[in-house]
Design a protein around this motif. Structure first.
Motif, PDB file in Angstrom:
ATOM      1  N   TYR A   1      10.768   3.640 -18.454  1.00 23.61           N
ATOM      2  CA  TYR A   1      11.046   4.978 -18.991  1.00 23.61           C
ATOM      3  C   TYR A   1      12.010   4.960 -20.189  1.00 23.61           C
ATOM      4  O   TYR A   1      12.303   5.997 -20.753  1.00 23.61           O
ATOM      5  CB  TYR A   1      11.643   5.874 -17.904  1.00 23.61           C
ATOM      6  CG  TYR A   1      10.795   5.906 -16.656  1.00 23.61           C
ATOM      7  CD1 TYR A   1       9.481   6.379 -16.705  1.00 23.61           C
ATOM      8  CD2 TYR A   1      11.282   5.424 -15.453  1.00 23.61           C
ATOM      9  CE1 TYR A   1       8.701   6.392 -15.577  1.00 23.61           C
ATOM     10  CE2 TYR A   1      10.493   5.430 -14.308  1.00 23.61           C
ATOM     11  CZ  TYR A   1       9.197   5.914 -14.384  1.00 23.61           C
ATOM     12  OH  TYR A   1       8.413   5.917 -13.274  1.00 23.61           O
ATOM     13  N   ARG A   2      12.511   3.799 -20.543  1.00 20.79           N
ATOM     14  CA  ARG A   2      13.526   3.753 -21.592  1.00 20.79           C
ATOM     15  C   ARG A   2      12.932   3.889 -22.985  1.00 20.79           C
ATOM     16  O   ARG A   2      13.590   4.381 -23.901  1.00 20.79           O
ATOM     17  CB  ARG A   2      14.330   2.460 -21.503  1.00 20.79           C
ATOM     18  CG  ARG A   2      15.159   2.384 -20.225  1.00 20.79           C
ATOM     19  CD  ARG A   2      16.187   1.276 -20.291  1.00 20.79           C
ATOM     20  NE  ARG A   2      16.962   1.213 -19.052  1.00 20.79           N
ATOM     21  CZ  ARG A   2      17.980   2.000 -18.753  1.00 20.79           C
ATOM     22  NH1 ARG A   2      18.347   2.930 -19.612  1.00 20.79           N
ATOM     23  NH2 ARG A   2      18.623   1.879 -17.621  1.00 20.79           N
TER      24      ARG A   2
ATOM     25  N   GLU B   1      21.438   7.390 -17.060  1.00 29.21           N
ATOM     26  CA  GLU B   1      20.500   6.322 -17.406  1.00 29.21           C
ATOM     27  C   GLU B   1      21.112   4.944 -17.227  1.00 29.21           C
ATOM     28  O   GLU B   1      20.484   3.942 -17.595  1.00 29.21           O
ATOM     29  CB  GLU B   1      20.031   6.510 -18.852  1.00 29.21           C
ATOM     30  CG  GLU B   1      19.328   7.836 -19.094  1.00 29.21           C
ATOM     31  CD  GLU B   1      18.865   7.983 -20.535  1.00 29.21           C
ATOM     32  OE1 GLU B   1      19.053   7.019 -21.315  1.00 29.21           O
ATOM     33  OE2 GLU B   1      18.304   9.044 -20.874  1.00 29.21           O
TER      34      GLU B   1
ATOM     35  N   ARG C   1      12.665   7.641 -23.909  1.00 28.01           N
ATOM     36  CA  ARG C   1      13.920   8.366 -23.864  1.00 28.01           C
ATOM     37  C   ARG C   1      13.728   9.817 -23.430  1.00 28.01           C
ATOM     38  O   ARG C   1      14.445  10.710 -23.833  1.00 28.01           O
ATOM     39  CB  ARG C   1      14.626   8.353 -25.217  1.00 28.01           C
ATOM     40  CG  ARG C   1      15.095   6.981 -25.638  1.00 28.01           C
ATOM     41  CD  ARG C   1      15.768   6.270 -24.521  1.00 28.01           C
ATOM     42  NE  ARG C   1      17.121   5.871 -24.837  1.00 28.01           N
ATOM     43  CZ  ARG C   1      17.919   5.219 -24.002  1.00 28.01           C
ATOM     44  NH1 ARG C   1      17.481   4.934 -22.812  1.00 28.01           N
ATOM     45  NH2 ARG C   1      19.119   4.881 -24.334  1.00 28.01           N
TER      46      ARG C   1
ATOM     47  N   TRP D   1      17.885  10.356 -13.223  1.00 29.88           N
ATOM     48  CA  TRP D   1      17.497  10.061 -14.601  1.00 29.88           C
ATOM     49  C   TRP D   1      17.275  11.362 -15.381  1.00 29.88           C
ATOM     50  O   TRP D   1      17.712  11.505 -16.519  1.00 29.88           O
ATOM     51  CB  TRP D   1      16.236   9.188 -14.608  1.00 29.88           C
ATOM     52  CG  TRP D   1      15.703   8.867 -15.978  1.00 29.88           C
ATOM     53  CD1 TRP D   1      14.930   9.666 -16.768  1.00 29.88           C
ATOM     54  CD2 TRP D   1      15.922   7.683 -16.728  1.00 29.88           C
ATOM     55  NE1 TRP D   1      14.635   9.048 -17.949  1.00 29.88           N
ATOM     56  CE2 TRP D   1      15.233   7.816 -17.955  1.00 29.88           C
ATOM     57  CE3 TRP D   1      16.629   6.500 -16.479  1.00 29.88           C
ATOM     58  CZ2 TRP D   1      15.219   6.826 -18.925  1.00 29.88           C
ATOM     59  CZ3 TRP D   1      16.608   5.505 -17.442  1.00 29.88           C
ATOM     60  CH2 TRP D   1      15.925   5.673 -18.656  1.00 29.88           C
TER      61      TRP D   1
ATOM     62  N   LEU E   1      13.560   1.168 -13.865  1.00 32.56           N
ATOM     63  CA  LEU E   1      13.878   2.133 -14.909  1.00 32.56           C
ATOM     64  C   LEU E   1      13.405   1.706 -16.293  1.00 32.56           C
ATOM     65  O   LEU E   1      13.354   2.525 -17.213  1.00 32.56           O
ATOM     66  CB  LEU E   1      15.398   2.368 -14.952  1.00 32.56           C
ATOM     67  CG  LEU E   1      16.037   2.935 -13.678  1.00 32.56           C
ATOM     68  CD1 LEU E   1      17.547   3.033 -13.853  1.00 32.56           C
ATOM     69  CD2 LEU E   1      15.453   4.296 -13.349  1.00 32.56           C
TER      70      LEU E   1
END
Length: 465
Positions: free
Chosen positions: A321-322, A293, A325, A288, A318
């Protein structure tokens, strides 16, 4: 025969009774082994159907009977099972006692086993000591009683068979010790993680992006809300059952929430559950931070490393954490869960994998209390496997004087049942045969599809082979 229906015609004599006071005006001659009065089945066919009913109960038994050309409904099979007399108990010197659940948490029964033959002797509703005492009074020949650590069974055995030696089962002793160890490890869960090394290598390239803290998981938020609500109602004087009805939660969940000193105690257990993604977290975070991603691509990459799960689990990992960014936080190996650390402590050193033995060694070096806990467990294991019941009182005294509260509580409970526990650590008797019969009883009960009346279940348990 051979798929063709066969009709056998019998010619029998019919007699007339001349005695005016006899209720039977006429009666027919019976053919031994073929006919019985007022019966639609021959003795051989009735015996076959009874064995089918004992093995498979109603519905499954009726299907099997139909497949071999016998017409018999499920209720007919169950009536035949009920009509079979129970076998004679006979002389019993070593008795095994254990409970089983008709409905877990609600309704229980008790099963008695002849430990010499492993044959079920009796099954009754409930698990009160008075019922056991009543049965034992009719069997004064009993010399040894193998049981779990239930105080009800202990009192019932003492009252009903004062001449018998009570033996606490070693499996239950070890299971109770494991619960105490898990509670002790949970109290030290903050120290399970390996300390971060001072210079862990080259840092990742610095970027101006600021990492947002991951949003709290929904399950964590829900547990915190439930814990706060349960404690608020508990302080108002409501019972745990009433709190469960108010919040729409199971009583076991309410008990867990109320007994927890803080919400963090409940949350920690949920967060430390092992997940299929855990061994690959470090790789995912590194990729990542390198700019990859796409969850599908990352899923394919870790599959090549042996990942057995699906893509959805990777997406969920995941997702947190999006929103920012930015870089995923630096991630080292996930600390062991409480259950993993407990299993290391409870496993024989020779049976531990080398990696786990190394982790346990480092954990013992970091935490003096967990080091002492491991020592206590290994002494108890040596005492149990070597049948050294004479060491029990010394072990109890050492555990009571230690600062490990759950272990001390376990030791005090052993003292309340000291004679039975000492016998369990010295005598060769075990409740393994009882546990095996309880497991078989559960299978028989499931086959009955909700028709598990006590008398029918008793017949199947006592007669089925």
């Amino acid at each position: 025969m051979g798929g063709v229906g066969v009709v056998i015609e019998l010619w029998v004599r019919r007699f007339r009774c001349d005695n005016a006071g006899c209720p039977a005006v006429t009666f027919a001659e019976q053919i031994a082994g073929v006919t019985t009065p007022h019966s639609r089945y021959t003795p051989l066919l009735r015996g076959t159907l009874t064995q089918i009913g004992l093995a498979l109960a109603g519905r499954a038994g009726a299907r099997l009977a139909a497949s071999i050309g016998i017409t018999a409904g499920r209720d007919t099979l169950l009536r035949m099972v009920r009509s079979v007399p129970e076998p004679d108990v006979g002389e019993v010197e070593v008795l095994g006692v254990d409970d089983f659940a008709f409905r877990k948490g609600r309704h229980y029964g008790t099963l008695l086993i002849d430990m010499a033959t492993h044959r079920p002797l009796h099954l009754y509703d409930g698990r009160e000591g008075e019922d056991l005492a009543d049965w034992l009074r009719g069997h004064p020949e009993v010399k040894v009683i193998c049981r779990d650590r239930s105080s009800g069974y202990g009192e019932g055995a003492r009252v009903g068979a004062p001449q018998a030696r009570q033996v606490a089962d070693r499996y239950h002793l070890w299971a109770n010790l494991g619960q105490a160890v898990e509670k002790s490890v949970n109290a030290h869960r903050s120290g399970l993680a390996e300390p971060a090394p001072d210079d862990a290598g080259e840092p990742l390239e610095a970027e101006p992006a600021v990492v947002q803290s991951p949003k709290e998981l929904k399950i964590v938020t829900r547990l915190r809300d439930q814990h706060a609500a349960a404690h608020e109602l508990w302080e108002q004087g409501m019972s745990k059952a009433a709190i469960g009805r108010e919040l729409g939660l199971h009583q076991a969940t309410i008990r867990k929430l109320v007994n927890a000193r803080s919400a963090d105690d409940v949350v920690a257990k949920s967060l430390q559950r092992a997940h299929v993604v855990d061994p690959y977290v470090g790789y995912l975070h590194r990729r990542w931070n390198e700019g990859v991603e796409n969850a599908a691509q990352l899923h394919r990459e870790i599959q090549q490393l042996g990942y057995p799960g699906g893509e959805l689990a990777v997406q969920r990992h995941l997702r947190r954490y999006r929103s920012g960014r930015g870089h995923a936080p630096a991630s080292g190996p996930k600390p062991p869960s409480v259950r993993e650390a407990t299993s290391w402590i409870m496993t024989h050193p020779e049976h531990l994998r080398e990696a786990d033995a190394d982790k346990l060694h480092r954990l013992r070096e970091r935490d003096a209390e967990l080091d002492r806990l491991t020592g206590h467990v290994r002494k108890f294991a040596a005492m149990m496997t070597g049948r050294h019941g004479d060491r029990l009182e010394d072990w109890i005294s050492d555990a009571e004087q230690d600062t490990l509260a759950p272990l001390a509580s376990f030791a005090r409970n052993l003292r309340r049942d000291l004679d039975a526990v000492r016998n369990g650590l010295m005598l060769p008797y075990s409740s393994g045969a009882v546990e095996g019969n309880v497991n078989r009883l559960k299978m028989l009960k499931r086959q009955m599809f909700g028709r598990a009346s006590l008398d029918l279940l008793r017949k199947r348990v006592l007669l089925a082979r």
